[in-house]
Scaffold this motif. Structure first.
Motif, short mmCIF file in Angstrom:
data_model
loop_
_atom_site.label_atom_id
_atom_site.label_comp_id
_atom_site.label_asym_id
_atom_site.label_seq_id
_atom_site.Cartn_x
_atom_site.Cartn_y
_atom_site.Cartn_z
N ALA A 132 53.50 55.29 8.36
CA ALA A 132 52.81 56.31 8.79
C ALA A 132 52.00 56.47 7.65
O ALA A 132 52.65 56.86 7.13
CB ALA A 132 53.76 57.55 9.51
N LEU A 133 50.69 57.01 7.20
CA LEU A 133 50.36 58.14 6.15
C LEU A 133 50.37 59.08 6.36
O LEU A 133 49.39 59.84 5.84
CB LEU A 133 48.95 57.49 6.36
N ASP A 134 50.32 59.99 7.15
CA ASP A 134 50.89 61.11 7.37
C ASP A 134 51.87 61.73 8.20
O ASP A 134 52.74 60.91 9.35
CB ASP A 134 49.37 62.05 8.15
N GLU A 135 52.51 63.11 7.99
CA GLU A 135 53.40 63.38 8.62
C GLU A 135 52.93 62.99 10.33
O GLU A 135 54.40 63.47 10.97
CB GLU A 135 54.10 64.79 8.55
N ALA A 136 51.88 64.17 10.82
CA ALA A 136 51.94 63.83 12.24
C ALA A 136 52.11 62.62 12.60
O ALA A 136 52.53 62.52 13.65
CB ALA A 136 50.64 64.26 11.61
N GLN A 137 52.36 60.83 11.66
CA GLN A 137 51.86 60.31 12.37
C GLN A 137 53.05 60.11 13.08
O GLN A 137 53.73 58.35 13.70
CB GLN A 137 51.20 59.01 11.93
N LEU A 138 54.29 60.18 11.91
CA LEU A 138 56.19 59.82 12.07
C LEU A 138 56.34 60.18 13.55
O LEU A 138 57.79 58.99 13.85
CB LEU A 138 56.78 61.08 10.75
#
Length: 306
Positions: free
Chosen positions: A151-157
């Motif tokens: 995940a490169l962004d917290e939203a991808q978690l």
């Protein structure tokens, strides 16, 4: 907080200090970092490299979990040593070192995954030159494919890994990946090829430059490759996107005819009208020069819009 989510105080300070240094070091004017700088990183009086001299996974001897991962630059037309590409869920993957899940570097990645620790991903944009992306998290291990989902962004978690991801979630993950990795890498590579200046007006302030697609990003052939890119200042990028200016197959700039007759002010006169007929600056390396096929196709679009 559970011990499984923690690391010792020294390792936590080192991880935080490395990311703080990169935030200060990598600016809009100079977003990439050289390998020598990464090897020379010092923390609390000791040199602790942020990358391994010979491997893609970095775990300093003081740590049990990986600190960084690295993707080596691959020249156009060459096959990368590892295939770190998105899965069916739109999330990127990072391959094991080899295929032994008990190999020390792979164990270090697993510890970072299990403890949900943030990593730094150094992505090669040229030999010895890297664009750092952080924080990144390993959110799933796929042992059968010898890789971790990233995940490169917290939203991808929160995006399900694998086939459980919906079409909407996959598209959302892909969009975030483009924003967090592909677009910044494309920009860094294009600006480097054009030596940090606008291909039309030679403006050299990197923070005012964009990597413009020749074949639009939405086009099937609008790939994020240097040969499909131009380093343009923001005014010329906008003008190119709106077909206020075009580029002929001989790399000559052409301003739309109706604009040449307008009277508006110094920006129109000096920024656009005076650019009519000038030669486009092109990269020194042949492999980085604009694709003639792409230039011709885009020029046809410009002529139809006139």
């Amino acid at each position: 907080m559970s011990d499984s989510y923690m690391e010792d105080a020294f390792s936590a300070r080192l991880r935080a200090a490395a990311m703080d240094w990169l935030r200060l070091r990598c600016t809009d004017e100079d977003p990439v970092v050289r390998r020598g700088e990464l090897l020379g990183f010092h923390f609390e009086g000791e040199r602790i490299p942020l990358v391994d001299p010979n491997r893609g996974i970095r775990k300093p001897k003081y740590m049990t979990a990986a600190l960084s991962i690295l993707t080596t630059y691959t020249a156009p037309g060459k096959r990368p040593p590892y295939d770190d590409k998105p899965g069916s869920d739109g999330l990127l993957r990072y391959k094991y070192r080899g295929r032994d899940d008990k190999q020390a570097d792979n164990v270090a990645l697993r510890v970072a995954h299990e403890r949900k620790l943030p990593l730094i991903w150094f992505y090669g944009v040229a030999p010895g030159l890297y664009l750092p992306r952080f924080p990144a998290w390993l959110i799933a291990e796929e042992k059968d494919q010898f890789q971790f989902a990233v995940a490169l962004d917290e939203a991808q978690l929160s995006i399900p890994v694998g086939s459980q991801a919906s079409v909407a979630q996959r598209r959302y993950a892909e969009r975030l990946t483009r924003q967090r990795l592909h677009q910044p890498v494309f920009r860094a590579q294009v600006l480097r090829a054009y030596e940090g200046s606008c291909a039309i007006c030679n403006l050299r302030h990197a923070s005012l430059l964009d990597a413009a697609h020749i074949m639009r990003d939405s086009h099937p052939e609008g790939i994020p490759a240097v040969s499909n890119g131009l380093a343009l200042c923001k005014i010329h990028h906008a003008a190119y996107d709106k077909n206020f200016l075009g580029i002929r197959p001989d790399y000559t700039v052409e301003i739309r005819e109706d604009l040449l007759d307008e009277e508006d002010g110094p920006m129109l006169r000096h920024g656009l009208q005076e650019m009519d007929g000038i030669a486009l600056k092109i990269p020194k390396l042949r492999q980085d020069r604009p694709s003639i096929a792409a230039i011709m196709s885009r020029y046809e679009e410009f002529k139809k819009s006139a």
